[in-house]
Scaffold this active site. Structure first.
Site, PDB file in Angstrom:
ATOM      1  N   GLY A  14       2.401  75.014 -53.002  1.00  0.00           N
ATOM      2  CA  GLY A  14       2.393  76.570 -52.844  1.00  0.00           C
ATOM      3  C   GLY A  14       1.995  76.775 -51.392  1.00  0.00           C
ATOM      4  O   GLY A  14       1.215  76.102 -50.744  1.00  0.00           O
TER       5      GLY A  14
ATOM      6  N   LYS B 258      -6.724  80.583 -49.479  1.00  0.00           N
ATOM      7  CA  LYS B 258      -7.148  79.829 -48.366  1.00  0.00           C
ATOM      8  C   LYS B 258      -6.646  80.614 -47.186  1.00  0.00           C
ATOM      9  O   LYS B 258      -7.286  81.045 -46.014  1.00  0.00           O
ATOM     10  CB  LYS B 258      -6.412  78.504 -48.099  1.00  0.00           C
ATOM     11  CG  LYS B 258      -7.219  77.395 -49.118  1.00  0.00           C
ATOM     12  CD  LYS B 258      -6.373  76.211 -48.995  1.00  0.00           C
ATOM     13  CE  LYS B 258      -6.645  75.068 -50.330  1.00  0.00           C
ATOM     14  NZ  LYS B 258      -5.961  74.024 -50.335  1.00  0.00           N
TER      15      LYS B 258
ATOM     16  N   SER C 201      -1.703  76.278 -47.549  1.00  0.00           N
ATOM     17  CA  SER C 201      -1.006  75.678 -48.563  1.00  0.00           C
ATOM     18  C   SER C 201      -1.692  74.894 -49.642  1.00  0.00           C
ATOM     19  O   SER C 201      -2.750  74.545 -49.246  1.00  0.00           O
ATOM     20  CB  SER C 201       0.064  74.858 -47.764  1.00  0.00           C
ATOM     21  OG  SER C 201       0.985  74.113 -48.808  1.00  0.00           O
ATOM     22  N   ASP C 202      -1.198  74.489 -50.587  1.00  0.00           N
ATOM     23  CA  ASP C 202      -1.879  73.681 -51.610  1.00  0.00           C
ATOM     24  C   ASP C 202      -0.847  72.993 -52.506  1.00  0.00           C
ATOM     25  O   ASP C 202       0.076  73.478 -52.687  1.00  0.00           O
ATOM     26  CB  ASP C 202      -2.743  74.455 -52.545  1.00  0.00           C
ATOM     27  CG  ASP C 202      -3.815  73.568 -53.140  1.00  0.00           C
ATOM     28  OD1 ASP C 202      -5.065  73.321 -52.700  1.00  0.00           O
ATOM     29  OD2 ASP C 202      -3.482  73.358 -54.497  1.00  0.00           O
ATOM     30  N   THR C 203      -1.300  71.750 -52.766  1.00  0.00           N
ATOM     31  CA  THR C 203      -0.350  70.871 -53.528  1.00  0.00           C
ATOM     32  C   THR C 203      -0.978  70.264 -54.790  1.00  0.00           C
ATOM     33  O   THR C 203      -2.188  69.838 -54.710  1.00  0.00           O
ATOM     34  CB  THR C 203       0.249  69.736 -52.617  1.00  0.00           C
ATOM     35  OG1 THR C 203       0.856  70.236 -51.492  1.00  0.00           O
ATOM     36  CG2 THR C 203       0.952  68.843 -53.488  1.00  0.00           C
TER      37      THR C 203
END
Length: 190
Positions: free
Chosen positions: A105, A52, A68-70
Site C-alpha cells: 500500500g 505513517k 508505504s506498507d507491505t
C-alpha cells in the site's frame, strides 16, 4: 519546488527512490500501527501506509510525504515478520510449493489531499527442502521481512514465478508511485 519526504526507514524503499533519481529526505513515523478488525490485506496496507504518511505530514504540511506498507498473505492470513527461527521456518514451510500474495500500500499526503492505492503481486515458491529452508534462515534475511523472505536478496532462489509488480514485492510499486507523484509535481531529478 516542494520538498519530498519518505515516511519509512526501509532501506529497500530508499534504494528504489534513489534508483528513480528522486531527491528526498527520510523521516520515519512514530505512529502506533493500529489496524481495524476484518479488513482485507489490501485495506490493511493502505490504512497503515496512510497512518505513517499522515503522521509525518502533520509535522511538515508544506511537503509531499510518501508512506508505504507491505504484507504477505497466504490463504487470507497476513504473515508478519518472524520473531524467531521457528516462526521463520514455519512460514517458509507454509509458502513452500504454493502461491501467495504480496500487497503493498502507498499513501501520498500533500496540500492537495491524501491519496492511497495498492498493488497486489502473486508469488509462487518452489517446493523447498528442509536444507533450503535452513540455508535461507542461516543467511539472516528472513528476520526483518514480512513472510520471512526478501525477493531482492538471497531469497530470490525461493521464487519460481511472480505475476505482478516485482518492485511492489521489494516494498514500493515504483512505476505507479512515480506516476502518482508526477500528478502533484514531484518528479525525478534528471
Amino acid at each position: 519546488m516542494k520538498s519530498f519526504i519518505l515516511a519509512s526507514g526501509s532501506p529497500r524503499r530508499k534504494e528504489l527512490l534513489e534508483q528513480a533519481h528522486y531527491s528526498f529526505s527520510i523521516q520515519t513515523s512514530a505512529v502506533e500501527e493500529i489496524v481495524k478488525e476484518g479488513l482485507s490485506p489490501a485495506e490493511v496496507v493502505q490504512q497503515l501506509a496512510k497512518q505513517k504518511a499522515e503522521d509525518v505530514w502533520s509535522k511538515a504540511k508544506d511537503a509531499v510525504v510518501l508512506g508505504s506498507d507491505t504484507v504477505v498473505a497466504f490463504e487470507d492470513k497476513i504473515l508478519g515478520k518472524p520473531e524467531n527461527e521457528e516462526e521463520a521456518k514455519a512460514m517458509l514451510q507454509m509458502l513452500s510449493g504454493h502461491t501467495h500474495s504480496v500487497y503493498t500500500g502507498v499513501a501520498i499526503c500533500s496540500q492537495e489531499g491524501v491519496m492511497t492505492f495498492y498493488e497486489k503481486t502473486d508469488v509462487e515458491f518452489y517446493s523447498l527442502s528442509e536444507e533450503d529452508i535452513r540455508m535461507y534462515i542461516r543467511s539472516g534475511e528472513p528476520f526483518d521481512k514480512a513472510g520471512s523472505y526478501g525477493i531482492q536478496g538471497f531469497g530470490a532462489f525461493l521464487v519460481k514465478r511472480i505475476v505482478g509488480d516485482y518492485f511492489a514485492v521489494v516494498g514500493l510499486p515504483l512505476a505507479r508511485t512515480m506516476r502518482e507523484l508526477k500528478k502533484i509535481g514531484i518528479t525525478p531529478n534528471m
